[in-house]
Design a protein around this motif. Structure first.
Motif, mmCIF file in Angstrom:
data_model
loop_
_atom_site.group_PDB
_atom_site.id
_atom_site.type_symbol
_atom_site.label_atom_id
_atom_site.label_comp_id
_atom_site.label_asym_id
_atom_site.label_seq_id
_atom_site.Cartn_x
_atom_site.Cartn_y
_atom_site.Cartn_z
ATOM 1 N N ILE A 1 0.871 -1.187 0.000
ATOM 2 C CA ILE A 1 0.000 0.000 0.000
ATOM 3 C C ILE A 1 0.902 1.230 0.000
ATOM 4 C CG2 ILE A 1 -1.709 1.331 1.321
ATOM 5 C CD1 ILE A 1 -2.677 -1.364 2.499
ATOM 6 N N THR A 2 0.655 2.149 -0.920
ATOM 7 C CA THR A 2 1.505 3.341 -0.992
ATOM 8 C C THR A 2 0.739 4.631 -0.709
ATOM 9 O OG1 THR A 2 1.180 3.448 -3.373
ATOM 10 C CG2 THR A 2 3.141 2.280 -2.610
ATOM 11 N N ALA A 3 -0.594 4.554 -0.680
ATOM 12 C CA ALA A 3 -1.386 5.758 -0.388
ATOM 13 C C ALA A 3 -2.742 5.368 0.183
ATOM 14 C CB ALA A 3 -1.574 6.582 -1.654
ATOM 15 N N GLN A 4 -3.198 6.158 1.170
ATOM 16 C CA GLN A 4 -4.487 5.898 1.809
ATOM 17 C C GLN A 4 -5.145 7.201 2.246
ATOM 18 O OE1 GLN A 4 -3.152 2.873 4.659
ATOM 19 N NE2 GLN A 4 -5.078 1.764 4.338
ATOM 20 N N THR A 5 -6.476 7.193 2.283
ATOM 21 C CA THR A 5 -7.217 8.331 2.833
ATOM 22 C C THR A 5 -7.385 8.111 4.339
ATOM 23 O OG1 THR A 5 -9.172 7.154 2.071
ATOM 24 C CG2 THR A 5 -8.538 9.095 0.818
ATOM 25 N N ALA A 6 -7.927 9.099 5.040
ATOM 26 C CA ALA A 6 -8.111 9.010 6.495
ATOM 27 C C ALA A 6 -9.055 7.855 6.866
ATOM 28 C CB ALA A 6 -8.645 10.330 7.023
ATOM 29 N N ASP A 7 -9.997 7.536 5.993
ATOM 30 C CA ASP A 7 -10.928 6.430 6.283
ATOM 31 C C ASP A 7 -10.353 5.062 5.887
ATOM 32 O OD1 ASP A 7 -11.093 6.404 3.533
ATOM 33 O OD2 ASP A 7 -13.253 6.726 3.426
ATOM 34 N N LYS A 8 -9.055 5.029 5.619
ATOM 35 C CA LYS A 8 -8.305 3.792 5.326
ATOM 36 C C LYS A 8 -8.589 3.182 3.950
ATOM 37 C CE LYS A 8 -6.076 3.686 9.235
ATOM 38 N NZ LYS A 8 -4.791 4.360 9.162
ATOM 39 N N THR A 9 -9.264 3.924 3.093
ATOM 40 C CA THR A 9 -9.435 3.439 1.724
ATOM 41 C C THR A 9 -8.071 3.427 1.045
ATOM 42 O OG1 THR A 9 -11.666 4.344 1.617
ATOM 43 C CG2 THR A 9 -10.586 3.897 -0.492
ATOM 44 N N ILE A 10 -7.771 2.316 0.394
ATOM 45 C CA ILE A 10 -6.475 2.200 -0.286
ATOM 46 C C ILE A 10 -6.541 2.982 -1.599
ATOM 47 C CG2 ILE A 10 -4.823 0.595 -1.345
ATOM 48 C CD1 ILE A 10 -5.917 -1.532 0.695
ATOM 49 N N GLU A 11 -5.673 3.970 -1.711
ATOM 50 C CA GLU A 11 -5.702 4.845 -2.894
ATOM 51 C C GLU A 11 -4.444 4.703 -3.755
ATOM 52 O OE1 GLU A 11 -8.012 7.396 -3.875
ATOM 53 O OE2 GLU A 11 -9.487 7.134 -2.287
ATOM 54 N N GLY A 12 -3.473 3.918 -3.271
ATOM 55 C CA GLY A 12 -2.268 3.717 -4.059
ATOM 56 C C GLY A 12 -1.620 2.383 -3.718
ATOM 57 N N ILE A 13 -1.101 1.690 -4.736
ATOM 58 C CA ILE A 13 -0.387 0.423 -4.514
ATOM 59 C C ILE A 13 0.809 0.337 -5.458
ATOM 60 C CG2 ILE A 13 -2.339 -0.974 -3.675
ATOM 61 C CD1 ILE A 13 -2.587 -2.124 -6.566
ATOM 62 N N GLU A 14 1.757 -0.544 -5.109
ATOM 63 C CA GLU A 14 2.798 -0.914 -6.074
ATOM 64 C C GLU A 14 3.159 -2.379 -5.873
ATOM 65 O OE1 GLU A 14 5.715 2.133 -4.908
ATOM 66 O OE2 GLU A 14 7.073 0.541 -4.267
ATOM 67 N N VAL A 15 3.708 -2.979 -6.921
ATOM 68 C CA VAL A 15 4.117 -4.372 -6.848
ATOM 69 C C VAL A 15 5.542 -4.401 -6.326
ATOM 70 C CG1 VAL A 15 4.390 -6.537 -8.128
ATOM 71 C CG2 VAL A 15 2.614 -4.926 -8.803
ATOM 72 N N LYS A 16 5.765 -5.201 -5.263
ATOM 73 C CA LYS A 16 7.050 -5.177 -4.554
ATOM 74 C C LYS A 16 8.261 -5.537 -5.423
ATOM 75 C CE LYS A 16 5.203 -6.250 0.028
ATOM 76 N NZ LYS A 16 4.975 -7.382 0.942
ATOM 77 N N ASP A 17 8.134 -6.576 -6.244
ATOM 78 C CA ASP A 17 9.345 -7.028 -6.949
ATOM 79 C C ASP A 17 9.402 -6.590 -8.416
ATOM 80 O OD1 ASP A 17 7.375 -8.623 -7.944
ATOM 81 O OD2 ASP A 17 8.348 -10.533 -7.497
ATOM 82 N N SER B 1 10.074 -3.286 -11.242
ATOM 83 C CA SER B 1 10.779 -2.001 -11.307
ATOM 84 C C SER B 1 9.810 -0.831 -11.135
ATOM 85 C CB SER B 1 11.480 -1.835 -12.648
ATOM 86 O OG SER B 1 12.174 -2.985 -12.961
ATOM 87 N N PHE B 2 8.693 -0.892 -11.865
ATOM 88 C CA PHE B 2 7.685 0.163 -11.716
ATOM 89 C C PHE B 2 6.333 -0.368 -12.155
ATOM 90 C CE2 PHE B 2 5.079 3.717 -13.117
ATOM 91 C CZ PHE B 2 5.200 4.607 -12.072
ATOM 92 N N THR B 3 5.599 -0.952 -11.237
ATOM 93 C CA THR B 3 4.205 -1.322 -11.485
ATOM 94 C C THR B 3 3.445 -0.688 -10.341
ATOM 95 O OG1 THR B 3 4.837 -3.370 -12.579
ATOM 96 C CG2 THR B 3 2.564 -3.234 -11.797
ATOM 97 N N THR B 4 2.878 0.467 -10.620
ATOM 98 C CA THR B 4 2.279 1.264 -9.553
ATOM 99 C C THR B 4 0.910 1.776 -10.004
ATOM 100 O OG1 THR B 4 2.933 2.866 -7.855
ATOM 101 C CG2 THR B 4 3.229 3.557 -10.098
ATOM 102 N N ALA B 5 0.047 2.060 -9.036
ATOM 103 C CA ALA B 5 -1.317 2.442 -9.410
ATOM 104 C C ALA B 5 -1.942 3.367 -8.379
ATOM 105 C CB ALA B 5 -2.177 1.191 -9.561
ATOM 106 N N VAL B 6 -2.870 4.182 -8.862
ATOM 107 C CA VAL B 6 -3.609 5.095 -7.980
ATOM 108 C C VAL B 6 -5.108 4.941 -8.211
ATOM 109 C CG1 VAL B 6 -1.762 6.804 -7.742
ATOM 110 C CG2 VAL B 6 -3.389 7.024 -9.640
ATOM 111 N N GLN B 7 -5.877 5.223 -7.138
ATOM 112 C CA GLN B 7 -7.321 5.108 -7.236
ATOM 113 C C GLN B 7 -7.951 6.409 -7.758
ATOM 114 O OE1 GLN B 7 -9.637 2.154 -6.436
ATOM 115 N NE2 GLN B 7 -10.381 3.663 -7.877
ATOM 116 N N TRP B 8 -7.225 7.512 -7.645
ATOM 117 C CA TRP B 8 -7.762 8.780 -8.139
ATOM 118 C C TRP B 8 -7.406 8.982 -9.610
ATOM 119 C CZ3 TRP B 8 -3.610 8.501 -4.731
ATOM 120 C CH2 TRP B 8 -2.411 9.087 -5.129
#
Ligand SMILES: [Mn+2]
Length: 271
Positions: free
Chosen positions: A211-227, A229-236
């Motif tokens: 998890i790379t980003a979250q709102t105050a209500d704990k909604t997951i707004e950002g993720i990335e794949v650990k292994d 180089s760059f697989t990343t995503a945002v909910q906005w």
């Protein structure tokens, strides 16, 4: 050195970014079809120009991908592109995460199948991937996670995240960005105000995801794949915001830069 600033002052970065598109069935077109001047019995492949403008403004070359679920075609696409953007759109078929479609909206099997196949080959190749909204949900489900089919029903007391009655660029909530993440390196801030145009969100986090980003209500707004180089995503939707709030262009610049870097590495390997 901070690569974001090297792009800003640097020369044109030529990275080709393939963008997944909507697949709209003829039966769903309604009055839109008349505006498009389409003839009857035509399905449409469509992409919002916000994505195209954001990639272009970030000095990338945006290409709209045809949603054709064929292995050879997808392999060619990945040979041509330096990065893949999975765009927003219809709800993913809940059967992919072991649920029946109950609270989900329109499901487009052709698009689901194409994007699942494309993502599988993209992560295998470790080509840079940026997911936006549905793109984030797709990545989570691909890595065996699940979604809330409707946030409001999953937790009625939660903040509203499907704010569609304001301008698309309107700031709705604050998102905290985790240190030591691609999002932190791209945005260069620890929190950011974003729009919120989603009625689904991550329920169980997929394997190998951070998890790379979250709102105050704990909604997951950002993720990335650990292994990767760059697989990343945002909910906005930063592509709908950057023309009003320049900071939102940073994610696209970082992504295009990563794609350019990938292209150079790949060319060096194959020669
Ligand atoms: Mn939100």
């Amino acid at each position: 050195m901070n690569r974001y600033y090297t792009i800003k002052g640097g020369s044109y970065i030529s990275a080709v970014i393939g963008i997944s598109s909507y697949y709209v069935n003829d039966s769903e077109m309604g009055t839109v079809q008349e505006r498009l001047r389409g003839v009857s019995n035509q399905d449409m492949s469509m992409c919002s120009t916000d994505y195209l403008n954001a990639i272009y403004k970030a000095k990338g070359i945006p290409i709209i991908l045809s949603p054709i679920a064929n292995h050879k075609y997808i392999k060619k696409v990945l040979d041509m592109c330096d990065g893949i953007l999975f765009s927003g759109g219809s709800d993913l078929n809940p059967l992919y995460y072991g649920e029946t479609p109950s609270e989900s909206g329109t499901i487009v099997p052709q698009r689901d199948k194409f994007e699942m196949m494309l993502l599988k080959q993209a992560v295998k190749k470790d080509i840079p991937v940026l997911g936006i909204c549905r793109g984030l949900q797709l990545i989570n489900v691909f890595y065996n996670g699940s979604l809330h089919q409707d946030i409001n029903l999953a937790n009625p007391k939660q903040e509203k995240h499907d704010i569609i009655n304001l301008p698309k660029w309107h700031k709705i909530h604050k998102v905290k960005i985790k240190k030591d993440s691609h999002l932190a390196r791209a945005y260069q801030v620890s929190s950011i105000n974003t729009n919120s145009l989603h009625h689904q969100s991550i329920n169980e986090l997929g394997d190998n995801l951070k998890i790379t980003a979250q709102t105050a209500d704990k909604t997951i707004e950002g993720i990335e794949v650990k292994d990767k180089s760059f697989t990343t995503a945002v909910q906005w939707h930063p592509e709908m915001m950057f023309s009003h709030f320049k900071i939102h262009l940073r994610l696209f610049e970082y992504f295009v830069d990563k794609s350019h870097e990938y292209k150079n590495q790949y060319m060096n390997k194959s020669t």
